[in-house]
Design a protein around this motif. Sequence first.
Motif, PDB file in Angstrom:
ATOM      1  N   ASP A   1       0.873  -1.176   0.000  1.00 49.87           N
ATOM      2  CA  ASP A   1       0.000   0.000   0.000  1.00 49.87           C
ATOM      3  C   ASP A   1       0.903   1.217   0.000  1.00 49.87           C
ATOM      4  O   ASP A   1       1.594   1.493   0.982  1.00 49.87           O
ATOM      5  N   THR A   2       0.890   1.955  -1.091  1.00 49.81           N
ATOM      6  CA  THR A   2       1.813   3.082  -1.263  1.00 49.81           C
ATOM      7  C   THR A   2       1.190   4.432  -0.904  1.00 49.81           C
ATOM      8  O   THR A   2       1.781   5.470  -1.185  1.00 49.81           O
ATOM      9  N   SER A   3       0.007   4.417  -0.277  1.00 51.72           N
ATOM     10  CA  SER A   3      -0.704   5.662   0.023  1.00 51.72           C
ATOM     11  C   SER A   3       0.176   6.672   0.752  1.00 51.72           C
ATOM     12  O   SER A   3       0.122   7.876   0.488  1.00 51.72           O
ATOM     13  N   HIS A   4       0.990   6.171   1.682  1.00 50.35           N
ATOM     14  CA  HIS A   4       1.812   7.072   2.491  1.00 50.35           C
ATOM     15  C   HIS A   4       3.298   6.764   2.343  1.00 50.35           C
ATOM     16  O   HIS A   4       4.095   7.038   3.241  1.00 50.35           O
ATOM     17  N   MET A   5       3.662   6.188   1.185  1.00 51.69           N
ATOM     18  CA  MET A   5       5.068   5.872   0.924  1.00 51.69           C
ATOM     19  C   MET A   5       5.607   6.768  -0.184  1.00 51.69           C
ATOM     20  O   MET A   5       4.892   7.103  -1.124  1.00 51.69           O
ATOM     21  N   THR A   6       6.874   7.141  -0.056  1.00 48.52           N
ATOM     22  CA  THR A   6       7.524   7.882  -1.133  1.00 48.52           C
ATOM     23  C   THR A   6       7.979   6.887  -2.196  1.00 48.52           C
ATOM     24  O   THR A   6       8.047   5.677  -1.948  1.00 48.52           O
ATOM     25  N   LYS A   7       8.287   7.404  -3.368  1.00 49.75           N
ATOM     26  CA  LYS A   7       8.773   6.532  -4.434  1.00 49.75           C
ATOM     27  C   LYS A   7      10.030   5.801  -3.988  1.00 49.75           C
ATOM     28  O   LYS A   7      10.191   4.604  -4.242  1.00 49.75           O
ATOM     29  N   GLU A   8      10.918   6.511  -3.309  1.00 49.80           N
ATOM     30  CA  GLU A   8      12.175   5.911  -2.875  1.00 49.80           C
ATOM     31  C   GLU A   8      11.931   4.776  -1.882  1.00 49.80           C
ATOM     32  O   GLU A   8      12.601   3.732  -1.938  1.00 49.80           O
ATOM     33  N   GLU A   9      10.964   4.949  -1.005  1.00 45.67           N
ATOM     34  CA  GLU A   9      10.647   3.904  -0.033  1.00 45.67           C
ATOM     35  C   GLU A   9      10.103   2.662  -0.729  1.00 45.67           C
ATOM     36  O   GLU A   9      10.465   1.522  -0.367  1.00 45.67           O
ATOM     37  N   VAL A  10       9.258   2.872  -1.724  1.00 48.68           N
ATOM     38  CA  VAL A  10       8.710   1.741  -2.483  1.00 48.68           C
ATOM     39  C   VAL A  10       9.826   1.013  -3.226  1.00 48.68           C
ATOM     40  O   VAL A  10       9.898  -0.220  -3.225  1.00 48.68           O
ATOM     41  N   LEU A  11      10.716   1.785  -3.841  1.00 42.42           N
ATOM     42  CA  LEU A  11      11.839   1.191  -4.581  1.00 42.42           C
ATOM     43  C   LEU A  11      12.706   0.326  -3.677  1.00 42.42           C
ATOM     44  O   LEU A  11      13.100  -0.780  -4.047  1.00 42.42           O
ATOM     45  N   GLU A  12      13.011   0.836  -2.488  1.00 42.02           N
ATOM     46  CA  GLU A  12      13.883   0.098  -1.580  1.00 42.02           C
ATOM     47  C   GLU A  12      13.252  -1.233  -1.170  1.00 42.02           C
ATOM     48  O   GLU A  12      13.934  -2.263  -1.100  1.00 42.02           O
ATOM     49  N   VAL A  13      11.954  -1.226  -0.917  1.00 44.15           N
ATOM     50  CA  VAL A  13      11.266  -2.464  -0.536  1.00 44.15           C
ATOM     51  C   VAL A  13      11.317  -3.477  -1.683  1.00 44.15           C
ATOM     52  O   VAL A  13      11.610  -4.655  -1.482  1.00 44.15           O
ATOM     53  N   ILE A  14      11.027  -3.000  -2.902  1.00 49.40           N
ATOM     54  CA  ILE A  14      11.010  -3.920  -4.045  1.00 49.40           C
ATOM     55  C   ILE A  14      12.404  -4.454  -4.353  1.00 49.40           C
ATOM     56  O   ILE A  14      12.575  -5.647  -4.656  1.00 49.40           O
ATOM     57  N   ILE A  15      13.403  -3.607  -4.283  1.00 47.06           N
ATOM     58  CA  ILE A  15      14.773  -4.051  -4.542  1.00 47.06           C
ATOM     59  C   ILE A  15      15.192  -5.117  -3.533  1.00 47.06           C
ATOM     60  O   ILE A  15      15.861  -6.106  -3.871  1.00 47.06           O
ATOM     61  N   GLU A  16      14.780  -4.940  -2.290  1.00 49.70           N
ATOM     62  CA  GLU A  16      15.081  -5.949  -1.267  1.00 49.70           C
ATOM     63  C   GLU A  16      14.424  -7.278  -1.614  1.00 49.70           C
ATOM     64  O   GLU A  16      15.037  -8.346  -1.466  1.00 49.70           O
ATOM     65  N   ILE A  17      13.184  -7.212  -2.102  1.00 46.26           N
ATOM     66  CA  ILE A  17      12.476  -8.439  -2.498  1.00 46.26           C
ATOM     67  C   ILE A  17      13.186  -9.101  -3.675  1.00 46.26           C
ATOM     68  O   ILE A  17      13.377 -10.324  -3.702  1.00 46.26           O
ATOM     69  N   ILE A  18      13.607  -8.294  -4.658  1.00 46.41           N
ATOM     70  CA  ILE A  18      14.290  -8.834  -5.836  1.00 46.41           C
ATOM     71  C   ILE A  18      15.587  -9.514  -5.427  1.00 46.41           C
ATOM     72  O   ILE A  18      15.903 -10.614  -5.893  1.00 46.41           O
ATOM     73  N   ASN A  19      16.344  -8.888  -4.558  1.00 47.17           N
ATOM     74  CA  ASN A  19      17.618  -9.459  -4.116  1.00 47.17           C
ATOM     75  C   ASN A  19      17.409 -10.779  -3.402  1.00 47.17           C
ATOM     76  O   ASN A  19      18.245 -11.705  -3.504  1.00 47.17           O
ATOM     77  N   GLU A  20      16.293 -10.900  -2.686  1.00 42.45           N
ATOM     78  CA  GLU A  20      15.995 -12.161  -1.982  1.00 42.45           C
ATOM     79  C   GLU A  20      15.680 -13.286  -2.950  1.00 42.45           C
ATOM     80  O   GLU A  20      15.923 -14.457  -2.664  1.00 42.45           O
ATOM     81  N   ARG A  21      15.112 -12.908  -4.129  1.00 40.02           N
ATOM     82  CA  ARG A  21      14.685 -13.938  -5.103  1.00 40.02           C
ATOM     83  C   ARG A  21      15.797 -14.341  -6.067  1.00 40.02           C
ATOM     84  O   ARG A  21      15.656 -15.340  -6.776  1.00 40.02           O
ATOM     85  N   LYS A  22      16.856 -13.551  -6.148  1.00 41.98           N
ATOM     86  CA  LYS A  22      17.929 -13.861  -7.110  1.00 41.98           C
ATOM     87  C   LYS A  22      18.656 -15.150  -6.711  1.00 41.98           C
ATOM     88  O   LYS A  22      18.826 -15.434  -5.544  1.00 41.98           O
TER      89      LYS A  22
END
Length: 219
Positions: A198-219
Amino acid sequence: MQIAIDGPSASGKSTVAKALAARLGYIYIDSGAMYRTVGLHAARQGIDLDDEQAVINATAGLTLNIEYVDGAQHIFLNDEDVTAAVRTASAGTGASAVARFAHIRERIVGLSRKMAGGQNVIMDGRDIGTVVFPCADVKIYLDASVQSRANRRVAELIGLGQPADFDDISRQITNRDHQDKNRAASPLKVAEDAVVLDTSHMTKEEVLEVIIEIINERK
């Protein structure tokens, strides 16, 4: 690697997907822009967007290409650069209308898969993780309140020098949510294995950091 980012209108999908692709060096494919282009073309022809066969006939011969110009993604309709034209509110309404039709969706899905090829890709839309790339390595579903999404869309339109009314945009987003979630062909829904943010109260940078962390976990 395939990364699918889904979610409703103005949830930040395209903004996040573009930034993520730039940071990771992946290819970005904007499915929404393709549907908007088809809707724009049909509207220009004066076609009733509720008439499925008329829409199919009117768009049968169009050519649609996504190219990178000076590092930025541009979409071309019959060799016309319509990158700015497809960002209008009316083009968004047209996209939702034509996206209901299975034939149009099949065409866009086929084009999307062809563009992806064997590359590392990030693609955003409404059925990427459920239909286009059902075996994507990472699936993200971005959501946000109608108010937050309307504010973002207003800011986007103003940035493009186009008029924008908050109440009107809010109604359009609410109507599009209903249409996208209830259409017969590939409705908007959360993939079973998607991570919901839910990005209602998240900045773009915060969303990016969360997704990048998820991607790194899946590599």
